[in-house]
Design a protein around this motif. Structure first.
Motif, mmCIF file in Angstrom:
data_model
loop_
_atom_site.group_PDB
_atom_site.id
_atom_site.type_symbol
_atom_site.label_atom_id
_atom_site.label_comp_id
_atom_site.label_asym_id
_atom_site.label_seq_id
_atom_site.Cartn_x
_atom_site.Cartn_y
_atom_site.Cartn_z
ATOM 1 N N LYS A 31 8.367 -6.174 7.969
ATOM 2 C CA LYS A 31 8.624 -5.387 6.762
ATOM 3 C C LYS A 31 7.930 -4.037 6.892
ATOM 4 O O LYS A 31 6.809 -3.940 7.403
ATOM 5 C CB LYS A 31 8.117 -6.115 5.517
ATOM 6 N N CYS A 32 8.622 -2.991 6.449
ATOM 7 C CA CYS A 32 8.027 -1.657 6.463
ATOM 8 C C CYS A 32 6.938 -1.583 5.397
ATOM 9 O O CYS A 32 7.155 -1.983 4.253
ATOM 10 C CB CYS A 32 9.094 -0.598 6.198
ATOM 11 N N VAL A 33 5.783 -1.061 5.774
ATOM 12 C CA VAL A 33 4.664 -0.995 4.834
ATOM 13 C C VAL A 33 4.093 0.419 4.706
ATOM 14 O O VAL A 33 3.143 0.635 3.956
ATOM 15 C CB VAL A 33 3.540 -1.967 5.256
ATOM 16 N N GLY A 34 4.666 1.383 5.434
ATOM 17 C CA GLY A 34 4.162 2.752 5.380
ATOM 18 C C GLY A 34 4.884 3.573 4.330
ATOM 19 O O GLY A 34 6.011 3.267 3.935
ATOM 20 N N TYR A 41 4.460 9.110 -2.844
ATOM 21 C CA TYR A 41 3.912 8.470 -4.039
ATOM 22 C C TYR A 41 4.936 7.570 -4.713
ATOM 23 O O TYR A 41 5.188 7.658 -5.907
ATOM 24 C CB TYR A 41 3.406 9.537 -5.010
ATOM 25 N N GLN A 42 5.556 6.701 -3.946
ATOM 26 C CA GLN A 42 6.500 5.733 -4.490
ATOM 27 C C GLN A 42 6.533 4.525 -3.558
ATOM 28 O O GLN A 42 6.066 4.582 -2.429
ATOM 29 C CB GLN A 42 7.897 6.354 -4.649
ATOM 30 N N TYR A 43 7.091 3.414 -4.056
ATOM 31 C CA TYR A 43 7.089 2.172 -3.289
ATOM 32 C C TYR A 43 8.492 1.587 -3.124
ATOM 33 O O TYR A 43 8.634 0.463 -2.677
ATOM 34 C CB TYR A 43 6.180 1.142 -3.970
ATOM 35 N N GLU A 44 9.512 2.352 -3.505
ATOM 36 C CA GLU A 44 10.873 1.842 -3.386
ATOM 37 C C GLU A 44 11.401 1.988 -1.963
ATOM 38 O O GLU A 44 12.122 1.132 -1.468
ATOM 39 C CB GLU A 44 11.796 2.579 -4.365
ATOM 40 N N THR A 45 11.063 3.095 -1.316
ATOM 41 C CA THR A 45 11.510 3.343 0.053
ATOM 42 C C THR A 45 10.287 3.455 0.955
ATOM 43 O O THR A 45 9.548 4.434 0.887
ATOM 44 C CB THR A 45 12.340 4.638 0.140
ATOM 45 N N LEU A 46 10.079 2.441 1.787
ATOM 46 C CA LEU A 46 8.924 2.431 2.675
ATOM 47 C C LEU A 46 9.341 2.792 4.100
ATOM 48 O O LEU A 46 10.515 2.795 4.439
ATOM 49 C CB LEU A 46 8.247 1.061 2.638
ATOM 50 N N ASN A 47 8.360 3.078 4.923
ATOM 51 C CA ASN A 47 8.618 3.593 6.263
ATOM 52 C C ASN A 47 7.729 2.866 7.266
ATOM 53 O O ASN A 47 7.082 1.882 6.940
ATOM 54 C CB ASN A 47 8.355 5.109 6.269
ATOM 55 N N LEU A 48 7.687 3.389 8.496
ATOM 56 C CA LEU A 48 6.809 2.824 9.515
ATOM 57 C C LEU A 48 5.352 2.900 9.075
ATOM 58 O O LEU A 48 4.993 3.784 8.313
ATOM 59 C CB LEU A 48 6.982 3.591 10.831
ATOM 60 N N PRO A 49 4.509 1.968 9.515
ATOM 61 C CA PRO A 49 4.772 0.937 10.517
ATOM 62 C C PRO A 49 5.460 -0.289 9.931
ATOM 63 O O PRO A 49 5.520 -0.462 8.717
ATOM 64 C CB PRO A 49 3.370 0.571 11.008
#
Length: 257
Positions: A31-34, A41-49
């Protein structure tokens, strides 16, 4: 080989290519957690790692594959803390060398892009400029004028150089500190790992199952295209399971279905 970064006893994949290989070739999904660079400043679209389960990281470390008739390891673990302490701080010269190389590459790229732009718009540029100078427009005049424009292209100033932000260690893998990861080191962790390994070797996709009341969820195909077949609850052999717990877990399975 796939590089797995260990930080605070958690396993992370910093390469998007490695994450894709893990999913498509080895049936390991994280799961993307970056945070996103454009919207931190949001948690809907996460990135690497991409964070993967500890069981998956240990499995990858143990497994080998055949490449060019040679048996090679699939992945290796690095301690990201050791990389920061041992490798990055003492290598200022290497860092500056990489910056200089990046700057020179950008100078070349900007110059080529500028030349391409001038070439595409040569007709309009020459017509406008020579008209102001009251000079005839012919092939020799056009070629000479365009060559002057090419020669006048200024190099990219160093202050405008883009700075590359690395999402992983940029140093060669042989120079990176390997992680001495003590996992599994408890009976519970050993049980979870052996069960995970068993179902993975049978060809299943195995993902975390905490949100459905179990340890793992098991899929016969990629979770993006198919629902899980069942929930796994890991118990040591000597631990007794009460009837109430069996009924509870059975109800969890019905709700999941």
């Amino acid at each position: 080989m796939i590089q797995i970064s260990i930080n605070c006893q958690k396993a992370f994949i910093w390469s998007a290519d490695d994450a894709t290989i893990l999913r498509t070739r080895y049936r390991i999904i994280g799961k993307c957690v970056g945070c996103s660079v454009s919207a931190p400043y949001q948690y809907e679209t996460l990135n690497l790692p991409v964070q993967i389960m500890e069981e998956a990281a240990k499995l990858l470390e143990e497994k080998s594959t055949v490449y060019n008739n040679n048996l090679i390891r699939i992945a290796y673990l690095i301690d990201s803390g050791l990389v920061l302490r041992e490798k990055i701080k003492p290598t200022e010269a290497e860092y500056l060398q990489m910056r200089k190389k990046s700057y020179n590459e950008q100078i070349h790229t900007v110059k080529e892009e500028r030349k391409e732009f001038l070439s595409k718009n040569a007709s309009a540029i020459v017509k406008s400029k020579l008209k102001k100078l009251n000079q005839p427009i012919d092939e020799s005049t056009t070629a000479a004028f365009m060559q002057e424009l090419y020669d006048d292209i200024q190099p990219l100033p160093e202050s405008a150089c883009l700075i590359q932000i690395y999402t992983g260690c940029p140093w060669p893998s042989e120079n990176v500190s390997k992680s001495e990861w003590n996992y599994p080191n408890t009976e519970v962790e050993t049980t979870r790992f052996e069960i995970y390994k068993h179902f993975w070797e049978k060809g299943y996709f195995v993902t975390p199952g905490e949100k459905f009341g179990g340890d793992f969820l098991v899929y016969t195909a990629d979770p993006a295209i198919k629902h899980s077949e069942f929930i796994i609850v890991c118990k040591p052999r000597h631990e007794k399971i009460s009837m109430v717990e069996i009924v509870t877990k059975g109800r969890d399975g019905i709700v999941k279905t």
